[in-house]
Each structure stands twice: as C-alpha cells, then as structure tokens.
Scaffold this motif. Structure first.
Motif, short mmCIF file in Angstrom:
data_model
loop_
_atom_site.label_atom_id
_atom_site.label_comp_id
_atom_site.label_asym_id
_atom_site.label_seq_id
_atom_site.Cartn_x
_atom_site.Cartn_y
_atom_site.Cartn_z
N THR A 217 58.49 51.09 86.15
CA THR A 217 58.53 49.64 85.92
C THR A 217 58.19 49.29 84.48
O THR A 217 58.84 48.43 83.86
CB THR A 217 57.58 48.92 86.89
N ALA A 221 60.94 47.80 81.59
CA ALA A 221 60.68 46.45 81.05
C ALA A 221 60.38 46.48 79.55
O ALA A 221 59.99 45.46 78.99
CB ALA A 221 59.51 45.82 81.80
N THR A 271 63.41 39.62 81.66
CA THR A 271 63.00 41.02 81.76
C THR A 271 63.38 41.59 83.12
O THR A 271 63.91 42.70 83.22
CB THR A 271 61.48 41.15 81.54
N LYS A 272 63.14 40.86 84.19
CA LYS A 272 63.51 41.33 85.52
C LYS A 272 65.01 41.50 85.66
O LYS A 272 65.47 42.44 86.33
CB LYS A 272 63.00 40.36 86.58
N MET A 275 66.40 44.89 84.52
CA MET A 275 65.85 46.07 85.15
C MET A 275 66.65 46.43 86.41
O MET A 275 67.29 45.58 87.02
CB MET A 275 64.38 45.85 85.52
N SER A 280 62.28 46.71 89.28
CA SER A 280 61.69 45.37 89.25
C SER A 280 61.02 45.01 90.57
O SER A 280 60.29 44.01 90.65
CB SER A 280 62.76 44.33 88.92
N GLU A 284 57.71 41.97 92.19
CA GLU A 284 58.02 40.87 93.10
C GLU A 284 57.39 41.05 94.48
O GLU A 284 57.38 40.11 95.27
CB GLU A 284 59.54 40.74 93.26
#
Length: 373
Positions: A217, A221, A271-272, A275, A280, A284
């Motif tokens: 992750t 990012a 950013t999400k 990915m 990502s 979440e």
C-alpha cells in the motif's frame, strides 16, 4: 535430525502416499492415465483441461511475503507532529515577512512544541538514542531516512532559536540570556529563514520514506502520498495557528487551513485512484479505513468551520482542533494500512502480476521487469 526454535513455525506435514503401479501401461500406470485423459476429452487436444487445482495465494510457513517495518505508535506520532512542525515553519516565515507578530509567535510556539514531541518519539522508536546520532555520521542523498535526519536536525535548530526569541519577548526579556541576548536577536532572521526552507521537506519526506519501502500500500501510493501529507500538514498547522491567534491576525492561517483541506481530500482520492484495488483496499477497510473516514469527516467539518471562523472565536478554536485531529488520523490511518497490506499475500502478488501483463500487452518486453518469451 537437529531441532531449532524455528521449527515451531512449520505447519504439520500431511502423511505421504505411496504411488501404486509402475511407470508402464499397467492398471495403475501411465497407460491408464492416458486412457482416462482421452476419455475425458482432455488428452486429444480438443479442449483444455485443468491439470491442477485452483491456486490459493499462501505465504511460506504462513509468514508474510513482505515484512513491514516495525513502526508503531511513536512513528505515528512523529508522522503527525513532523508535518505540523514543517507547515508551521512555513507559516511563521510568512508572518515574519509580513510583520504579523501575533501569528508569527503562535506558529513558532506550535513548531517548537511539535519538534519537542516528535524528536523523542523518533528516538524511542529507534530503541537506543545513540542510533539517531549514528545516522548523522553520513549524508546519503539516495536514502530518505538519512535525508530526513538532517532535515529534522536543521529544522529543530532554527525552531529552537526562533522560539527562544519569542519566549524572551513574552517574559519581558527576563530570561537569563545576559550578553547572549544581542546574538540571539541577530540570529533570529537566519533561523526563521532556515526554519521556513526546511519546513516543506520536513512535511513531505515521511511520505517519501513510506513509499520507498516494499510494503504494497505504501509503495503503490508513493506518487500521491507526498501531496496528501503536505496538505494534511497544512490544514493542521493552519488550524492550530487559527485556534491560538486572534481573528484579526489569523487570516493567513485560515487560508492555509482551507487550502490544506482541499488538497487533502483531492490528494487522497487521487492517490487511491492510481492504485491497484487490492493495494488501496487497506485504506478503505478495517481499522485504517475507519480512521481515514473519520479524518475526512473532521477535515470537511473543520474546513466549513474555517469559513465561519472569522466571525466567532469559539468556532475558530473548534475548527482548528478538528483539523489537527483530521491530520493525526490521516497519518495513523496510512501507517496502519501499510501494516495491514502485508498480511494478505494477494496484495503482494496479484498487483505485480497484473502490472506485468499490462506491460507485456503494451509491447514492453525488453526490460528487466518483463523479460520477453
């Protein structure tokens, strides 16, 4: 057979089965297997046949494929206060240039308080204080951690001098500086400039540090996380200065906070979007997702309050605290998301396989990532 402490990590092995029949065309041999394949329609090449069961991504001995750095609560605190200090350094420099003495004082006091909390948190996470001093022996441009050590040390030096001047003025020059007071005043301008120059790198380098790891992750990012961290630092610094400064002189702080809210919300969603869904996912879901959702809510509430803070001192203080809380939750959310991402081998393997296939589909087969076949 020797036995070691690591053998306890090995799962129990299933009993082995002995193969019956020979390699010939006997009842249990290769000949029977060929007849079975032909009868099932998979041996004549007319259609494909699954020869193995569906693959489930599992790690070796149940251990993570990628080991996350052992960064816990002290690093989360450092991520937050480091950004707060960095953006406060920029704010105090602007206030000093424009002659806003009250805002300058508030920003400098917030900066030195943040450095006073962040530096011990970093040393505690390192385990032994001398490790921080050992990192000062070299200056390695390719290492975000090495650069960060020098950035923090330079910034802290400037912040200490500017804060000393402010506290000395607040006490009516009663601090026992004696003949050093003229030198302290003389060093105030260069110290404020140093603090301002090092402010932005201090707010951003921790994002580069996370993105430079192999944690899925964080690494995925890496292109957008610096913008998120700088925006998060801006809304925190603006919010704290807004809470500590009168409404008349807090205008620049309100502008910085509002810009930080917009940048934080847009930056996180961007950013999400860049990915892989599996990378990502930790941002979440679960505990990190909860922290980041609350961070977004507090940022929106604080941003709305910032627009009304000019009319009410109470609203200014409440909005400033909400923005600071949003920044802290963002840093802890990103930190915990990285730890969660290494627990599932799918988040390590599948995104890499998908990126490899995309490069091959685009005709890129002559580099070190996609060796052609």
């Amino acid at each position: 057979m020797t036995h070691s402490e690591y053998d306890e990590y090995r799962p129990p092995e299933p009993p082995r089965r002995r193969r019956r029949g020979g390699r010939g065309a006997g009842p249990g041999g290769r000949g029977k297997r060929r007849r079975d394949l032909t009868e099932s329609g998979g041996g004549d090449g007319s259609r494909e046949m699954a020869m193995v069961e569906d693959v489930e991504f599992e790690s070796y001995y149940g251990r993570p494929v990628v080991k996350a750095p052992p960064w816990e609560t002290p690093i989360g605190i450092y991520l937050f206060v480091g950004g707060l200090a960095g953006a406060s350094g920029l704010l105090q420099a602007g206030a000093a240039l424009t002659g806003n003495a009250e805002l300058r004082r508030s920003a400098r006091l917030v900066a030195i308080a943040a450095v006073g909390v962040g530096t011990p948190a970093l040393v505690i996470d390192l385990g032994r204080p001398e490790r921080f001093l050992h990192m000062m022996r070299v200056f390695k441009v390719s290492s975000p951690m090495s650069l960060g050590t020098w950035i923090l040390s330079s910034y802290a030096s400037g912040a200490a001098l500017t804060a000393a001047n402010e506290v000395d003025r607040m006490t009516g020059e009663r601090l026992p500086f004696g003949p050093l007071r003229p030198l302290l005043r003389l060093a105030e301008g260069p110290s404020a400039a140093l603090q301002g120059v090092m402010g932005a790198p201090l707010a951003a380098y921790t994002a580069v540090l996370l993105g430079d790891t192999a944690v899925p992750t964080w690494n995925a990012a890496r292109h957008g996380l610096p913008f998120v961290f700088v925006s998060s630092a801006s809304l925190a610094a603006g919010g704290m200065a807004m809470a500590l400064t009168s409404r008349k002189n807090a205008g620049p702080a309100r502008l910085l906070a509002a810009a930080g809210v917009v940048g934080d919300l847009v930056g996180m969603h961007f950013t999400k979007s860049t990915m892989h869904p599996l990378e990502s996912e930790p941002l979440e879901e679960g505990r990190p997702g909860t922290l980041l959702r609350w961070a977004e809510r507090l940022a929106v509430a604080g941003g709305i309050g910032t627009l009304l803070a000019r009319r009410s001192r109470t609203v200014a203080v409440a909005s400033g605290l909400a923005l600071a809380g949003a920044s802290a939750l963002t840093r802890f959310g990103v930190l915990h998301a990285g730890h969660e991402s290494v627990k599932d081998p799918r988040r390590v393997m599948i995104p890499q396989k998908d990126r490899l296939e995309k490069r091959r589909a685009a005709g890129i087969t002559d580099d070190s990532i996609t060796t052609g076949w």
